[in-house]
Write a protein that holds these residues in place. Structure first.
Motif, PDB file in Angstrom:
ATOM      1  N   VAL A 111      -3.199   7.354   7.132  1.00  0.00           N
ATOM      2  CA  VAL A 111      -2.077   7.576   6.213  1.00  0.00           C
ATOM      3  C   VAL A 111      -0.852   6.993   6.894  1.00  0.00           C
ATOM      4  O   VAL A 111      -0.393   7.491   7.909  1.00  0.00           O
ATOM      5  CB  VAL A 111      -1.892   9.074   5.894  1.00  0.00           C
ATOM      6  N   LYS A 112      -0.347   5.906   6.309  1.00  0.00           N
ATOM      7  CA  LYS A 112       0.737   5.159   6.930  1.00  0.00           C
ATOM      8  C   LYS A 112       2.073   5.329   6.203  1.00  0.00           C
ATOM      9  O   LYS A 112       3.121   5.275   6.822  1.00  0.00           O
ATOM     10  CB  LYS A 112       0.339   3.679   6.954  1.00  0.00           C
ATOM     11  N   CYS A 113       2.029   5.502   4.882  1.00  0.00           N
ATOM     12  CA  CYS A 113       3.261   5.555   4.096  1.00  0.00           C
ATOM     13  C   CYS A 113       3.084   6.505   2.917  1.00  0.00           C
ATOM     14  O   CYS A 113       2.380   6.187   1.965  1.00  0.00           O
ATOM     15  CB  CYS A 113       3.623   4.152   3.606  1.00  0.00           C
ATOM     16  N   LEU A 114       3.722   7.670   2.996  1.00  0.00           N
ATOM     17  CA  LEU A 114       3.602   8.635   1.903  1.00  0.00           C
ATOM     18  C   LEU A 114       4.266   8.145   0.623  1.00  0.00           C
ATOM     19  O   LEU A 114       3.857   8.542  -0.471  1.00  0.00           O
ATOM     20  CB  LEU A 114       4.201   9.981   2.314  1.00  0.00           C
ATOM     21  N   HIS A 115       5.259   7.274   0.737  1.00  0.00           N
ATOM     22  CA  HIS A 115       5.918   6.741  -0.458  1.00  0.00           C
ATOM     23  C   HIS A 115       4.892   6.040  -1.360  1.00  0.00           C
ATOM     24  O   HIS A 115       4.903   6.208  -2.576  1.00  0.00           O
ATOM     25  CB  HIS A 115       7.035   5.768  -0.072  1.00  0.00           C
ATOM     26  N   VAL A 116       4.016   5.258  -0.751  1.00  0.00           N
ATOM     27  CA  VAL A 116       2.978   4.541  -1.507  1.00  0.00           C
ATOM     28  C   VAL A 116       2.021   5.525  -2.165  1.00  0.00           C
ATOM     29  O   VAL A 116       1.645   5.360  -3.331  1.00  0.00           O
ATOM     30  CB  VAL A 116       2.212   3.579  -0.577  1.00  0.00           C
ATOM     31  N   HIS A 117       1.621   6.562  -1.430  1.00  0.00           N
ATOM     32  CA  HIS A 117       0.653   7.516  -1.965  1.00  0.00           C
ATOM     33  C   HIS A 117       1.245   8.343  -3.102  1.00  0.00           C
ATOM     34  O   HIS A 117       0.575   8.608  -4.103  1.00  0.00           O
ATOM     35  CB  HIS A 117       0.107   8.392  -0.843  1.00  0.00           C
ATOM     36  N   VAL A 118       2.486   8.729  -2.968  1.00  0.00           N
ATOM     37  CA  VAL A 118       3.147   9.467  -4.051  1.00  0.00           C
ATOM     38  C   VAL A 118       3.318   8.566  -5.269  1.00  0.00           C
ATOM     39  O   VAL A 118       3.074   8.989  -6.405  1.00  0.00           O
ATOM     40  CB  VAL A 118       4.490  10.060  -3.579  1.00  0.00           C
ATOM     41  N   ALA A 119       3.716   7.325  -5.059  1.00  0.00           N
ATOM     42  CA  ALA A 119       3.854   6.390  -6.183  1.00  0.00           C
ATOM     43  C   ALA A 119       2.521   6.224  -6.897  1.00  0.00           C
ATOM     44  O   ALA A 119       2.458   6.245  -8.140  1.00  0.00           O
ATOM     45  CB  ALA A 119       4.374   5.043  -5.692  1.00  0.00           C
ATOM     46  N   HIS A 120       1.441   6.074  -6.146  1.00  0.00           N
ATOM     47  CA  HIS A 120       0.102   5.940  -6.729  1.00  0.00           C
ATOM     48  C   HIS A 120      -0.257   7.199  -7.523  1.00  0.00           C
ATOM     49  O   HIS A 120      -0.749   7.111  -8.664  1.00  0.00           O
ATOM     50  CB  HIS A 120      -0.910   5.683  -5.606  1.00  0.00           C
ATOM     51  N   ALA A 121      -0.007   8.364  -6.938  1.00  0.00           N
ATOM     52  CA  ALA A 121      -0.315   9.627  -7.611  1.00  0.00           C
ATOM     53  C   ALA A 121       0.489   9.800  -8.894  1.00  0.00           C
ATOM     54  O   ALA A 121      -0.043  10.254  -9.916  1.00  0.00           O
ATOM     55  CB  ALA A 121      -0.068  10.800  -6.662  1.00  0.00           C
ATOM     56  N   LEU A 122       1.759   9.453  -8.865  1.00  0.00           N
ATOM     57  CA  LEU A 122       2.581   9.584 -10.073  1.00  0.00           C
ATOM     58  C   LEU A 122       2.145   8.601 -11.160  1.00  0.00           C
ATOM     59  O   LEU A 122       2.130   8.941 -12.341  1.00  0.00           O
ATOM     60  CB  LEU A 122       4.058   9.372  -9.742  1.00  0.00           C
ATOM     61  N   ALA A 123       1.786   7.390 -10.756  1.00  0.00           N
ATOM     62  CA  ALA A 123       1.387   6.373 -11.728  1.00  0.00           C
ATOM     63  C   ALA A 123       0.037   6.687 -12.366  1.00  0.00           C
ATOM     64  O   ALA A 123      -0.156   6.464 -13.556  1.00  0.00           O
ATOM     65  CB  ALA A 123       1.341   5.001 -11.062  1.00  0.00           C
ATOM     66  N   LYS A 124      -0.883   7.201 -11.582  1.00  0.00           N
ATOM     67  CA  LYS A 124      -2.249   7.419 -12.061  1.00  0.00           C
ATOM     68  C   LYS A 124      -2.535   8.847 -12.493  1.00  0.00           C
ATOM     69  O   LYS A 124      -3.513   9.104 -13.186  1.00  0.00           O
ATOM     70  CB  LYS A 124      -3.250   7.014 -10.983  1.00  0.00           C
ATOM     71  N   GLY A 125      -1.723   9.795 -12.064  1.00  0.00           N
ATOM     72  CA  GLY A 125      -1.944  11.190 -12.405  1.00  0.00           C
ATOM     73  C   GLY A 125      -2.712  11.928 -11.321  1.00  0.00           C
ATOM     74  O   GLY A 125      -3.263  11.321 -10.404  1.00  0.00           O
ATOM     75  N   PRO A 126      -2.773  13.244 -11.432  1.00  0.00           N
ATOM     76  CA  PRO A 126      -3.436  14.072 -10.424  1.00  0.00           C
ATOM     77  C   PRO A 126      -4.929  13.728 -10.305  1.00  0.00           C
ATOM     78  O   PRO A 126      -5.571  13.346 -11.268  1.00  0.00           O
ATOM     79  CB  PRO A 126      -3.262  15.497 -10.951  1.00  0.00           C
ATOM     80  N   GLY A 127      -5.426  13.899  -9.070  1.00  0.00           N
ATOM     81  CA  GLY A 127      -6.848  13.733  -8.835  1.00  0.00           C
ATOM     82  C   GLY A 127      -7.271  12.344  -8.398  1.00  0.00           C
ATOM     83  O   GLY A 127      -8.446  12.121  -8.119  1.00  0.00           O
ATOM     84  N   VAL A 128      -6.354  11.401  -8.334  1.00  0.00           N
ATOM     85  CA  VAL A 128      -6.709  10.032  -7.930  1.00  0.00           C
ATOM     86  C   VAL A 128      -6.413   9.813  -6.452  1.00  0.00           C
ATOM     87  O   VAL A 128      -7.255   9.280  -5.725  1.00  0.00           O
ATOM     88  CB  VAL A 128      -5.974   8.983  -8.796  1.00  0.00           C
ATOM     89  N   ASN A 129      -5.237  10.199  -5.982  1.00  0.00           N
ATOM     90  CA  ASN A 129      -4.853   9.985  -4.591  1.00  0.00           C
ATOM     91  C   ASN A 129      -4.592  11.357  -3.954  1.00  0.00           C
ATOM     92  O   ASN A 129      -3.566  11.983  -4.213  1.00  0.00           O
ATOM     93  CB  ASN A 129      -3.606   9.105  -4.498  1.00  0.00           C
ATOM     94  N   PRO A 130      -5.519  11.826  -3.112  1.00  0.00           N
ATOM     95  CA  PRO A 130      -5.376  13.191  -2.595  1.00  0.00           C
ATOM     96  C   PRO A 130      -4.118  13.414  -1.764  1.00  0.00           C
ATOM     97  O   PRO A 130      -3.512  14.487  -1.837  1.00  0.00           O
ATOM     98  CB  PRO A 130      -6.640  13.392  -1.746  1.00  0.00           C
ATOM     99  N   PHE A 131      -3.695  12.422  -0.995  1.00  0.00           N
ATOM    100  CA  PHE A 131      -2.507  12.617  -0.169  1.00  0.00           C
ATOM    101  C   PHE A 131      -1.230  12.496  -0.986  1.00  0.00           C
ATOM    102  O   PHE A 131      -0.230  13.153  -0.689  1.00  0.00           O
ATOM    103  CB  PHE A 131      -2.520  11.678   1.033  1.00  0.00           C
ATOM    104  N   GLY A 132      -1.230  11.694  -2.029  1.00  0.00           N
ATOM    105  CA  GLY A 132      -0.105  11.667  -2.950  1.00  0.00           C
ATOM    106  C   GLY A 132       0.041  12.998  -3.653  1.00  0.00           C
ATOM    107  O   GLY A 132       1.152  13.540  -3.777  1.00  0.00           O
ATOM    108  N   ASP A 133      -1.105  13.562  -4.079  1.00  0.00           N
ATOM    109  CA  ASP A 133      -1.084  14.876  -4.723  1.00  0.00           C
ATOM    110  C   ASP A 133      -0.566  15.952  -3.765  1.00  0.00           C
ATOM    111  O   ASP A 133       0.245  16.799  -4.146  1.00  0.00           O
ATOM    112  CB  ASP A 133      -2.484  15.259  -5.207  1.00  0.00           C
ATOM    113  N   GLU A 134      -1.023  15.919  -2.519  1.00  0.00           N
ATOM    114  CA  GLU A 134      -0.573  16.913  -1.530  1.00  0.00           C
ATOM    115  C   GLU A 134       0.924  16.817  -1.283  1.00  0.00           C
ATOM    116  O   GLU A 134       1.613  17.834  -1.219  1.00  0.00           O
ATOM    117  CB  GLU A 134      -1.308  16.726  -0.201  1.00  0.00           C
TER     118      GLU A 134
END
Length: 152
Positions: A111-134
């Motif tokens: 896990v290098k950049c939480l900004h990317v993971h949160v962006a992915h989670a917001l774009a795709k919705g819950p359940g796609v990126n576990p660290f974005g969701d966390e």
């Protein structure tokens, strides 16, 4: 609005992928290549300055190291993260293949950049990126809170 949020003209923007409750963009989808053909592998880019600031605070807490460590200890989590990586690559490659297995944010091994993971989670919705969701769950008391950006 995105240019105002970023403080610069956005590059390779394709669409607004998610919005704040106030209606302002929070995530944009970008083209896999810049206008001059340079590869730009970050498919989802966070634009909400309030959310970006909150995520930066999480990053300085050591959370990314803890998340990376858990990948080696939790096979189910590692499998979910690998699936997020594959989802990211498949979506980006459907637009324009960069010919690489590099996605973004350190996926799938760290896990290098939480900004990317949160962006992915917001774009795709819950359940796609576990660290974005966390990360979003950790920020739930501070975001979303409404007007993240105001037009001038």
């Amino acid at each position: 609005m995105v240019a105002q949020q970023l403080g610069r003209v956005p590059r390779a923007i394709r669409a607004v992928a998610a919005r704040c409750p106030s209606g302002h963009p929070s995530v944009i989808q970008t083209s896999p290549r810049l206008e001059d053909g340079t590869p730009f592998p970050t498919l989802y880019y966070l634009t909400c300055s309030k959310l970006a600031s909150l995520i930066s605070t999480l990053e300085t807490s050591g959370l990314m190291k803890e998340m990376t460590d858990r990948l080696g200890e939790d096979a189910e989590l590692a499998a979910q993260y690998l699936a997020a990586h594959r989802d990211y690559l498949a979506e980006r490659d459907a637009i324009d293949s960069l010919g690489t297995d590099v996605s973004a944010g350190g996926m799938p091994g760290r896990v290098k950049c939480l900004h990317v993971h949160v962006a992915h989670a917001l774009a795709k919705g819950p359940g796609v990126n576990p660290f974005g969701d966390e990360a979003l769950a950790l920020l739930a008391t501070n975001w979303p809170t409404g007007d993240c950006a105001r037009p001038e």
